[in-house]
Design a protein around this motif. Structure first.
Motif, mmCIF file in Angstrom:
data_model
loop_
_atom_site.group_PDB
_atom_site.id
_atom_site.type_symbol
_atom_site.label_atom_id
_atom_site.label_comp_id
_atom_site.label_asym_id
_atom_site.label_seq_id
_atom_site.Cartn_x
_atom_site.Cartn_y
_atom_site.Cartn_z
ATOM 1 N N ALA A 109 -79.960 9.285 101.218
ATOM 2 C CA ALA A 109 -79.889 10.880 101.740
ATOM 3 C C ALA A 109 -80.124 10.532 103.125
ATOM 4 N N ILE A 110 -79.066 11.043 103.973
ATOM 5 C CA ILE A 110 -78.947 10.942 105.372
ATOM 6 C C ILE A 110 -78.792 12.327 105.987
ATOM 7 N N THR A 132 -75.842 11.311 99.888
ATOM 8 C CA THR A 132 -76.197 12.753 100.183
ATOM 9 C C THR A 132 -76.311 13.057 101.577
ATOM 10 N N VAL A 133 -75.509 13.730 102.080
ATOM 11 C CA VAL A 133 -75.293 13.963 103.228
ATOM 12 C C VAL A 133 -75.676 15.355 103.774
ATOM 13 N N VAL A 134 -76.327 15.546 104.550
ATOM 14 C CA VAL A 134 -76.993 16.886 105.110
ATOM 15 C C VAL A 134 -76.513 17.112 106.517
ATOM 16 N N THR A 135 -75.569 18.128 107.045
ATOM 17 C CA THR A 135 -75.138 18.215 108.318
ATOM 18 C C THR A 135 -74.892 19.712 108.739
ATOM 19 N N ASN A 136 -75.244 19.980 110.136
ATOM 20 C CA ASN A 136 -74.908 21.346 110.447
ATOM 21 C C ASN A 136 -73.757 21.336 111.539
ATOM 22 N N SER A 137 -72.670 20.480 111.179
ATOM 23 C CA SER A 137 -71.301 20.561 111.933
ATOM 24 C C SER A 137 -70.359 20.620 110.868
ATOM 25 N N VAL A 186 -81.881 10.093 109.880
ATOM 26 C CA VAL A 186 -80.998 11.165 110.542
ATOM 27 C C VAL A 186 -80.524 10.480 111.701
ATOM 28 N N PHE A 187 -79.185 10.913 111.733
ATOM 29 C CA PHE A 187 -78.315 10.455 112.981
ATOM 30 C C PHE A 187 -78.103 11.240 113.782
ATOM 31 N N LEU A 188 -78.296 11.246 115.292
ATOM 32 C CA LEU A 188 -78.614 12.334 116.075
ATOM 33 C C LEU A 188 -77.697 11.996 117.336
ATOM 34 N N SER A 219 -86.508 8.218 109.229
ATOM 35 C CA SER A 219 -86.267 7.335 110.260
ATOM 36 C C SER A 219 -85.243 7.981 111.205
ATOM 37 N N LEU A 220 -85.292 7.780 112.735
ATOM 38 C CA LEU A 220 -84.258 8.506 113.592
ATOM 39 C C LEU A 220 -83.548 7.583 114.130
#
Length: 274
Positions: A109-110, A132-137, A186-188, A219-220
């Protein structure tokens, strides 16, 4: 003797048409005026549709040429549109995305923030099963869908919210949805990174959404090409040391590498073309 405004603007148009794209800094030096004066001239010329004003300078009308300027990360509130930055440092971003993708196991879950590097990462993660991918893009979600993520058993969750020039969804709706999820990684993507300002963005509202995404992850991982070093947006998302991993490229200056390696748990230097 200084040039009159119209003479100066005529010379700017001539430079843009000859070269296709010019930097504000180059024009200021060539015309012996301040960068602020050049920016005002570009505003006038853009209104007349004689040039297209883009991040860091100007291009000939009708060309998507901001990536040709080779500008490093900017400062303050200057936020380029997604299309204007999508192809900047393309090889570096592709290499960074490839390294970052290796950190993701099937079934994880990322979270993926908005950004041109996370967009390239999304295309690779579409091949990883059962995520499971959560994104605001919007463009990140589209890359996952078009890459066949659903066919591989993955679930894509779009936060909702108000759209920004960088194709991010921000605001209370986005923040509220992110506060309800728990993510492994989380990939930022960031606008800039520096010792003083940490990882930053030029959009205050986007900062709140990015911060909520960071807080949702165990983890970031920050993904940022070397041109982001020294860039300072108006708002800090996170301090340098909050990143467990930074994936950048081998174009990172030595001083930046020293600072980041002293602050970040792990620094991965991607090598474009290898």
């Amino acid at each position: 003797m200084s040039l009159l405004g119209e003479q100066r603007r005529e010379l700017i148009v001539e430079q843009v048409r000859e070269r296709g794209a010019v930097r504000v800094s180059e024009l200021a030096e060539h015309l012996s005026v301040s960068e602020m004066t050049v920016r005002r001239d570009l505003d006038v010329l853009a209104r007349r549709r004689l040039v297209d004003k883009v991040h860091g300078g100007a291009t000939a009308v009708g060309e998507l040429g901001s990536e040709r300027l080779g500008e490093p990360a900017g400062h303050g509130t200057d936020e380029p549109e997604f299309a204007a930055k999508a192809d900047r440092e393309r090889r570096e971003k592709e290499a960074i995305a490839a390294e970052a993708a290796r950190l993701v196991e099937p079934g994880a879950a990322i979270g993926l923030s908005a950004g041109s590097t996370t967009w390239r990462l999304a295309s690779l993660l579409a091949r990883v099963p059962r995520l499971t991918v959560v994104t605001n893009s919007l463009v990140v979600a589209d890359a996952l869908y078009s890459g066949g993520a659903e066919a591989r058993g993955s679930t894509v969750i779009l936060t909702g919210g108000v759209r920004t020039p960088s194709e991010a969804l921000v605001g209370p709706v986005a923040v509220g949805s992110l506060r309800s999820v728990n993510l492994e990684i989380v990939f930022l993507g960031v606008h800039g990174m520096s010792a003083a300002a940490g990882y930053s963005t030029p959009n205050l509202t986007e900062r709140d959404t990015d911060r909520a995404l960071v807080d949702a992850g165990q983890s970031l991982v920050v993904v940022a090409d070397h041109t982001k070093w020294g860039g300072v947006g108006i708002s800090t998302i996170a301090e340098l040391g909050e990143a467990d991993v930074l994936v950048t490229d081998d174009g990172l200056p030595e001083d930046g590498r020293a600072v980041l390696e002293s602050e970040v748990g792990r620094v991965i230097l991607a090598r474009p073309g290898t």
